[in-house]
Design a protein around this motif. Structure first.
Motif, PDB file in Angstrom:
ATOM      1  N   UNK A 151      13.009  21.669  -3.112  1.00 19.92           N
ATOM      2  CA  UNK A 151      13.582  20.790  -4.137  1.00 19.92           C
ATOM      3  C   UNK A 151      15.001  20.313  -3.846  1.00 19.92           C
ATOM      4  N   UNK A 177       4.884  20.030  -8.698  1.00 24.13           N
ATOM      5  CA  UNK A 177       5.786  19.423  -9.690  1.00 24.13           C
ATOM      6  C   UNK A 177       6.466  20.504 -10.533  1.00 24.13           C
ATOM      7  N   UNK A 210      15.917  13.301 -11.357  1.00 29.48           N
ATOM      8  CA  UNK A 210      14.841  14.022 -10.673  1.00 29.48           C
ATOM      9  C   UNK A 210      13.928  14.756 -11.663  1.00 29.48           C
ATOM     10  N   UNK A 248       5.577  12.748 -13.276  1.00 31.71           N
ATOM     11  CA  UNK A 248       4.563  13.256 -12.340  1.00 31.71           C
ATOM     12  C   UNK A 248       3.583  14.169 -13.085  1.00 31.71           C
ATOM     13  N   UNK A 275      14.810  17.748  -1.120  1.00 29.72           N
ATOM     14  CA  UNK A 275      14.064  16.570  -1.562  1.00 29.72           C
ATOM     15  C   UNK A 275      14.894  15.749  -2.543  1.00 29.72           C
ATOM     16  N   UNK A 276      15.549  16.438  -3.478  1.00 35.31           N
ATOM     17  CA  UNK A 276      16.362  15.727  -4.467  1.00 35.31           C
ATOM     18  C   UNK A 276      17.519  14.999  -3.789  1.00 35.31           C
ATOM     19  N   UNK A 329       9.213  22.023  -8.483  1.00 34.57           N
ATOM     20  CA  UNK A 329      10.412  21.155  -8.486  1.00 34.57           C
ATOM     21  C   UNK A 329      11.216  21.370  -9.759  1.00 34.57           C
ATOM     22  N   UNK A 330      10.470  21.399 -10.860  1.00 28.81           N
ATOM     23  CA  UNK A 330      11.128  21.484 -12.161  1.00 28.81           C
ATOM     24  C   UNK A 330      11.895  22.800 -12.312  1.00 28.81           C
TER      25      UNK A 330
END
Lengths: 141, 505
Positions: free
Chosen positions: B450, B174, A41, A48, B453-454, B177-178
């Motif tokens: 996240x 993004x 991920x 991205x 989603x992951x 998420x990270x």
């Protein structure tokens, strides 16, 4: 003069590449026998970022202005005051460190009226401390 | 069909002295903070979350939702008295609220705002109660591939609609998420991005991050912008006007009933769409009402229809933005994302399963919302004159106070000094993101989504392997991905709607 969208797009792209080549390999290790890759991920996120950085590079979006240097100076003072206050809390306790930080912030904002100064510098830290200690029963340093 | 015992149990759960007191306190704090220029509802929620850790789940949720509701009402006070919206949600209220106050009717304008706000909020809550359970049943039938597609669509819509550009919105998502992937991997337990720091093994605290990005970064902006020579804001005198100018009759309220009903529908629809928010609802409702009026020239001169259109719509968003959260597990806006942390702190994952596993809690929350509306009305009625003085409080006491609350709240929420460091670091990140036009809304929602989603991503990968043709067996997911592409195409090439507000890009 370099366009702001080029700088931001470039920074995001470089960040994505750094993640992919350096940060993820060093910070996310797959253990032997694992069925799924924990780096999957984050790797997708890195790709991205690279794609979006490149898209920004060509998008010609300049809907912002760089903050002036004077503002950045004030930002550093605020961050510094907070960090020093956190560090000082371990040694002098919550109230004293908060009083010092409040004094700096109030001075920075240009307050000169005595009653507001007293309320901001002394009243606020003591009030917040009392609220957490007595009402919420949460021990502060 | 919901069991009657669940409903009666939920009512009994809510109707305790403790819960009623917390609802009252939440509404009062929300109105107070909403009425204070420079402090926002989101800031209030971010700071209030640590205070709810010691409460039981229902009390914590009731308190936070009450703060949210109170803030929407309180925000109208400075909009009317100062022409400065106390919260971004009330921006459209300034257009007719302030002119009405200038005409010697400040109390009347505030009462119009209060009554229509409560009407919008209450109606939207009722719609939420009616539609959320059936929608949750549909959502429960979705598999990981459909959930992945749905979240992709939701995040694309959010990233596209808030902030200055879609590319920046997606970049912020993004990054969210990270940052959310820091800590032990939920599936394998492998540490990710911990850099040898023990505290990071549990990941980054959502509360400390929220306080930093939403509250502290905004406070830093305000302190930096404060100027020594800035003149203090002077509110209009609320004692102005005759007795008639200080009351709103039932007939006067009913004169705008169609405006209010339309505004309520607009607010509810906007609230149910992730990414859009109260500010958009207020302005959209105002402009539609103005366009449909026979005398559009009357708007902007203190017309009560303007206040009705704005206040009803922006308050109707409050209940409706819980629809995507409770049915799909996707927070519709920042306030909903913050309310999520109250769920998470108590070990609950918002989403359709809540109706199955925690039905009594969900219905308890619904009843608390309904009660909060009536408390909102009562507190607003009594506190209106007091809030009128609060609007003139100097920034020099508001912002240092907010800094202290942010620091102390982070300490309490994240279990020590590390929480404060996370808060300071994310405040800096939030400041930079705001300055450079990256959406904080997209970032926070992505951070929250996240794990889900992951999980869906990994499950999808395991289900289809490398045979992507298997996706053809999931027409709903394909339709949702199609909508994602259409959204990207449409919003890239058609004029973008206005963002969630100047404050939260």
């Amino acid at each position: 003069m370099i366009r702001s969208d080029v700088i931001l797009g470039g920074a995001v792209t470089i960040g994505g590449v750094a993640l992919l080549l350096w940060v993820i390999p060093n910070q996310v290790a797959m253990r032997p026998g694992e069925l799924r890759d924990p780096a999957l991920f984050p790797t997708v996120c890195a790709w991205l970022l690279i794609g979006l950085g490149l898209a920004h590079f060509v998008s010609r979006d300049r809907a912002f202005s760089w903050p002036p240097l004077r503002d950045l100076g004030r930002l550093i003072i605020i961050l510094g005051a907070m960090l020093v206050a956190v560090w000082a809390q371990r040694y002098v306790g919550y109230i004293l460190s908060s009083v010092a930080m409040a004094a700096l912030l109030v001075t920075m904002m240009g307050e000169r009226r005595i009653h507001w100064l007293v309320l901001s510098i002394l009243g606020l830290p003591i009030g917040v401390w009392a609220l957490f200690e007595f009402i919420f029963q949460h021990q502060l340093p | 069909m919901v069991d009657v015992s669940v409903i009666t149990g939920a009512i009994a759960d809510v109707l305790t002295v403790t819960n009623l007191l917390y609802i009252l306190a939440g509404v009062t704090i929300g109105q107070l903070i909403g009425a204070t220029p420079g402090l926002s509802i989101v800031m209030a929620l971010a700071i209030a979350i640590p205070l709810t850790y010691v409460l039981d789940t229902l009390t914590a949720l009731a308190f936070l939702i009450s703060v949210n509701k109170g803030g929407t009402v309180g925000g109208a006070v400075p909009a009317i008295l100062l022409r400065v919206p106390g919260t971004p949600e009330s921006a459209a209220t300034t257009l007719d609220g302030y002119p009405m106050a200038q005409k010697g009717q400040p109390i009347k304008a505030m009462k119009y705002g209060l009554y229509y706000s409560v009407f919008g909020d209450l109606s939207s809550d009722l719609i939420l109660i009616l539609v959320s359970a059936p929608l949750a049943i549909i959502a429960l039938r979705m598999g990981p591939i459909e959930i992945l597609a749905l979240m992709t669509l939701a995040l694309t819509v959010i990233s596209a609609l808030v902030g200055s550009s879609m590319v920046k919105g997606l970049t912020a998502a993004a990054l969210g998420f990270l940052l959310a992937s820091v800590g032990s991997d939920p599936g394998t337990g492998t540490p990710r991005f911990t850099f040898g720091i023990i505290e990071l093994y549990d990941g980054i605290s959502l509360t400390a991050l929220s306080i930093g990005m939403l509250a502290m970064s905004e406070v830093m902006f305000s302190i930096i912008a404060a100027r020594r020579d800035a003149a203090p804001m002077a509110a209009l005198d609320i004692r102005a006007g005759s007795r008639e100018d200080r009351t709103v009759t039932f007939r006067e309220l009913m004169a705008n009933k169609y405006v209010a009903i339309r505004a309520m529908l607009i607010g509810t629809a906007i609230g149910a769409i992730p990414g859009l928010g109260s500010t958009t609802a207020g302005f959209l409702s105002y402009s539609i009402t103005k366009q449909m009026a026979r005398d559009p020239g009357a708007f902007g001169t203190g017309d009560p229809r303007g206040i009705a259109a704005s206040e009803t719509a922006n308050s109707a968003v409050v209940g409706a933005n819980l629809i995507p959260l409770l049915t799909l597990g996707i927070p519709g806006n920042i306030a909903a994302a913050l309310i999520v942390s109250a769920f998470l702190v108590h070990g609950l994952q918002p989403g359709p399963l809540l109706f199955e596993n925690q039905a009594q809690l969900v219905y308890g929350m619904f009843f608390a919302m309904l009660i909060a509306n009536f408390f909102n009305l009562a507190v607003g009625q009594v506190g209106m004159r007091f809030w009128a003085y609060i609007v003139s409080a100097p920034a020099s006491i508001i912002y240092p106070g907010a800094v202290l609350f942010c620091m102390t709240g982070s300490y309490a929420a994240a279990g020590g000094f590390f929480g404060i460091y996370v808060m300071i670091a994310t405040a800096l990140l939030g400041y930079l993101m705001r300055s450079l036009g990256y959406s904080i809304v997209a970032f926070i929602v992505a951070f929250f989504l996240e794990p889900m989603l992951e999980r869906s991503f990994v499950q999808t990968q395991l289900l289809i392997g490398s045979d992507y043709w298997l996706l053809l067996h999931h027409p709903i997911a394909i339709a949702l991905w199609g909508m994602t592409l259409v959204t990207i195409f449409y919003l890239c090439f058609v004029k973008r709607p206005s963002a969630e507000g100047a404050t939260y890009v």
